[in-house]
Design an enzyme around this catalytic site. Sequence first.
Site, PDB file in Angstrom:
ATOM      1  N   ASN A 188       1.062  -1.291  -0.063  1.00  0.00           N
ATOM      2  CA  ASN A 188       0.138  -0.001  -0.077  1.00  0.00           C
ATOM      3  C   ASN A 188       0.876   1.177  -0.093  1.00  0.00           C
ATOM      4  O   ASN A 188       1.389   1.480   1.137  1.00  0.00           O
ATOM      5  CB  ASN A 188      -0.886  -0.037   1.267  1.00  0.00           C
ATOM      6  CG  ASN A 188      -1.676   1.254   1.369  1.00  0.00           C
ATOM      7  OD1 ASN A 188      -1.691   1.969   0.505  1.00  0.00           O
ATOM      8  ND2 ASN A 188      -2.252   1.562   2.548  1.00  0.00           N
ATOM      9  N   TRP A 189       1.048   1.831  -1.066  1.00  0.00           N
ATOM     10  CA  TRP A 189       1.930   2.934  -1.269  1.00  0.00           C
ATOM     11  C   TRP A 189       1.424   4.419  -0.783  1.00  0.00           C
ATOM     12  O   TRP A 189       2.194   5.230  -0.548  1.00  0.00           O
ATOM     13  CB  TRP A 189       2.251   3.213  -2.927  1.00  0.00           C
ATOM     14  CG  TRP A 189       3.224   2.217  -3.286  1.00  0.00           C
ATOM     15  CD1 TRP A 189       3.798   1.332  -2.836  1.00  0.00           C
ATOM     16  CD2 TRP A 189       3.683   2.153  -4.831  1.00  0.00           C
ATOM     17  NE1 TRP A 189       4.512   0.549  -3.494  1.00  0.00           N
ATOM     18  CE2 TRP A 189       4.528   0.958  -4.590  1.00  0.00           C
ATOM     19  CE3 TRP A 189       3.316   2.843  -5.768  1.00  0.00           C
ATOM     20  CZ2 TRP A 189       5.086   1.019  -6.048  1.00  0.00           C
ATOM     21  CZ3 TRP A 189       3.988   2.499  -7.103  1.00  0.00           C
ATOM     22  CH2 TRP A 189       5.081   1.537  -7.128  1.00  0.00           C
ATOM     23  N   LYS A 190       0.244   4.427  -0.377  1.00  0.00           N
ATOM     24  CA  LYS A 190      -0.523   5.459   0.361  1.00  0.00           C
ATOM     25  C   LYS A 190      -0.141   6.644  -0.731  1.00  0.00           C
ATOM     26  O   LYS A 190      -0.361   6.510  -1.990  1.00  0.00           O
ATOM     27  CB  LYS A 190       0.044   5.732   1.679  1.00  0.00           C
ATOM     28  CG  LYS A 190      -0.139   4.648   2.614  1.00  0.00           C
ATOM     29  CD  LYS A 190       0.201   4.744   4.142  1.00  0.00           C
ATOM     30  CE  LYS A 190      -0.095   3.449   4.609  1.00  0.00           C
ATOM     31  NZ  LYS A 190       0.063   3.575   6.125  1.00  0.00           N
TER      32      LYS A 190
ATOM     33  N   GLU B  27      -5.030  -4.489  10.527  1.00  0.00           N
ATOM     34  CA  GLU B  27      -4.193  -3.475  10.775  1.00  0.00           C
ATOM     35  C   GLU B  27      -4.300  -2.662  12.322  1.00  0.00           C
ATOM     36  O   GLU B  27      -4.961  -1.712  12.293  1.00  0.00           O
ATOM     37  CB  GLU B  27      -4.185  -2.535   9.897  1.00  0.00           C
ATOM     38  CG  GLU B  27      -3.904  -2.964   8.374  1.00  0.00           C
ATOM     39  CD  GLU B  27      -3.155  -2.154   7.480  1.00  0.00           C
ATOM     40  OE1 GLU B  27      -2.266  -2.340   6.987  1.00  0.00           O
ATOM     41  OE2 GLU B  27      -3.848  -0.984   7.384  1.00  0.00           O
TER      42      GLU B  27
ATOM     43  N   GLY C 122       3.079   2.701  10.599  1.00  0.00           N
ATOM     44  CA  GLY C 122       3.972   3.742  10.272  1.00  0.00           C
ATOM     45  C   GLY C 122       4.676   4.290  11.702  1.00  0.00           C
ATOM     46  O   GLY C 122       5.493   5.368  11.511  1.00  0.00           O
TER      47      GLY C 122
ATOM     48  N   SER D  12       3.906  -1.794  10.271  1.00  0.00           N
ATOM     49  CA  SER D  12       5.393  -1.877  10.348  1.00  0.00           C
ATOM     50  C   SER D  12       5.902  -3.214  10.160  1.00  0.00           C
ATOM     51  O   SER D  12       6.833  -3.715  10.618  1.00  0.00           O
ATOM     52  CB  SER D  12       5.869  -1.445  11.822  1.00  0.00           C
ATOM     53  OG  SER D  12       5.284  -0.254  12.324  1.00  0.00           O
TER      54      SER D  12
ATOM     55  N   HIS E 229      -9.324   1.319   5.189  1.00  0.00           N
ATOM     56  CA  HIS E 229      -7.944   1.663   5.546  1.00  0.00           C
ATOM     57  C   HIS E 229      -8.075   2.661   6.812  1.00  0.00           C
ATOM     58  O   HIS E 229      -9.005   3.674   6.621  1.00  0.00           O
ATOM     59  CB  HIS E 229      -6.926   2.169   4.599  1.00  0.00           C
ATOM     60  CG  HIS E 229      -5.486   1.984   5.255  1.00  0.00           C
ATOM     61  ND1 HIS E 229      -4.937   3.171   6.192  1.00  0.00           N
ATOM     62  CD2 HIS E 229      -4.542   1.197   5.046  1.00  0.00           C
ATOM     63  CE1 HIS E 229      -3.926   2.851   6.604  1.00  0.00           C
ATOM     64  NE2 HIS E 229      -3.488   1.673   6.108  1.00  0.00           N
TER      65      HIS E 229
ATOM     66  N   GLY F  28       2.907  -0.747   4.242  1.00  0.00           N
ATOM     67  CA  GLY F  28       3.020   0.635   3.858  1.00  0.00           C
ATOM     68  C   GLY F  28       4.679   0.974   3.733  1.00  0.00           C
ATOM     69  O   GLY F  28       5.291   0.655   2.395  1.00  0.00           O
ATOM     70  N   GLY F  29       5.304   1.677   4.534  1.00  0.00           N
ATOM     71  CA  GLY F  29       6.616   2.142   4.264  1.00  0.00           C
ATOM     72  C   GLY F  29       7.615   1.194   3.698  1.00  0.00           C
ATOM     73  O   GLY F  29       8.129   1.554   2.624  1.00  0.00           O
TER      74      GLY F  29
ATOM     75  N   GLU G  66      -6.448   5.108   7.842  1.00  0.00           N
ATOM     76  CA  GLU G  66      -6.162   6.610   7.543  1.00  0.00           C
ATOM     77  C   GLU G  66      -7.721   6.924   7.002  1.00  0.00           C
ATOM     78  O   GLU G  66      -7.791   8.182   7.201  1.00  0.00           O
ATOM     79  CB  GLU G  66      -4.981   6.476   6.642  1.00  0.00           C
ATOM     80  CG  GLU G  66      -3.899   6.313   7.404  1.00  0.00           C
ATOM     81  CD  GLU G  66      -2.565   5.605   6.634  1.00  0.00           C
ATOM     82  OE1 GLU G  66      -2.619   5.720   5.284  1.00  0.00           O
ATOM     83  OE2 GLU G  66      -1.648   4.912   7.382  1.00  0.00           O
TER      84      GLU G  66
END
Length: 243
Positions: free
Chosen positions: A4-6, A160, A166, A206, A88, A227-228, A90
Amino acid sequence: MAANWKMHKTVAETREFFTALTLPAARACAVVVAPPYLAIPAAVEAARGRDIAIAGQNLYWESKGAFTGEISGPMLAAAGCGYVIIGHSERRQYFGETDATVNRRLVAALAANLTPIVCVGETLPEREAGQVEAVLRRQFTGGFEGLDATAAQRCVLAYEPVWAIGTGKVATPEQAQQAQAFLRACVQERFGAELAMGMSILYGGSVKPDNVKSLMAQPDVDGGLVGGASLDPVAFAALVAGF
Ligand code: 13P
């Protein structure tokens, strides 16, 4: 293993990522990449013939109309997406997403023949208050409201925990396992044991090359939503290899 590149990467950066990405030829898991909307065509092009599916990060529940700024399921499907992330944390935290809107998006995703990746998870205050199971149950029940088994078996779930996203603060394999076993029990209660066993439940928060193996070794952790670490082609390839 889903990336998930956001809100990261331009079209040019997307092309660079795929050029630099070398995945193991024999893979134990499916690979999905969710770039921002604008980079989807470039990602679809770059992923062609490489057994990598492309996902949207969200969708609107109407298929077309006067909904300025929105993207629909049929648009994602026509662009070459096979998956879409829904709910998600976010989106829930910053954009007013609720269990009811997750449900509408989920129905729309299935109607567009996309595989929904439905995200659930508790915040830190909810965990500290002992509400993990209540939150997961509420999010699952609300998100899957009205779905029959034929629809539910086409879905992927992602646990999640918001406090692990993050933050570099990964859930322990035991915490992930406990929450995901509970989620699978919710699926079983609603749709039966066979469907629950067949449903993929991803863990997100993470995930890194050095912790992926211990997380994926848990019986109810069927994959990762990352993500990251998914922004770097070398790290993402290591995650796929580490599955
Ligand atoms: P991080 O891997 O950056 O913690 O993000 C997890 C996530 O939100 C994936 O959807």
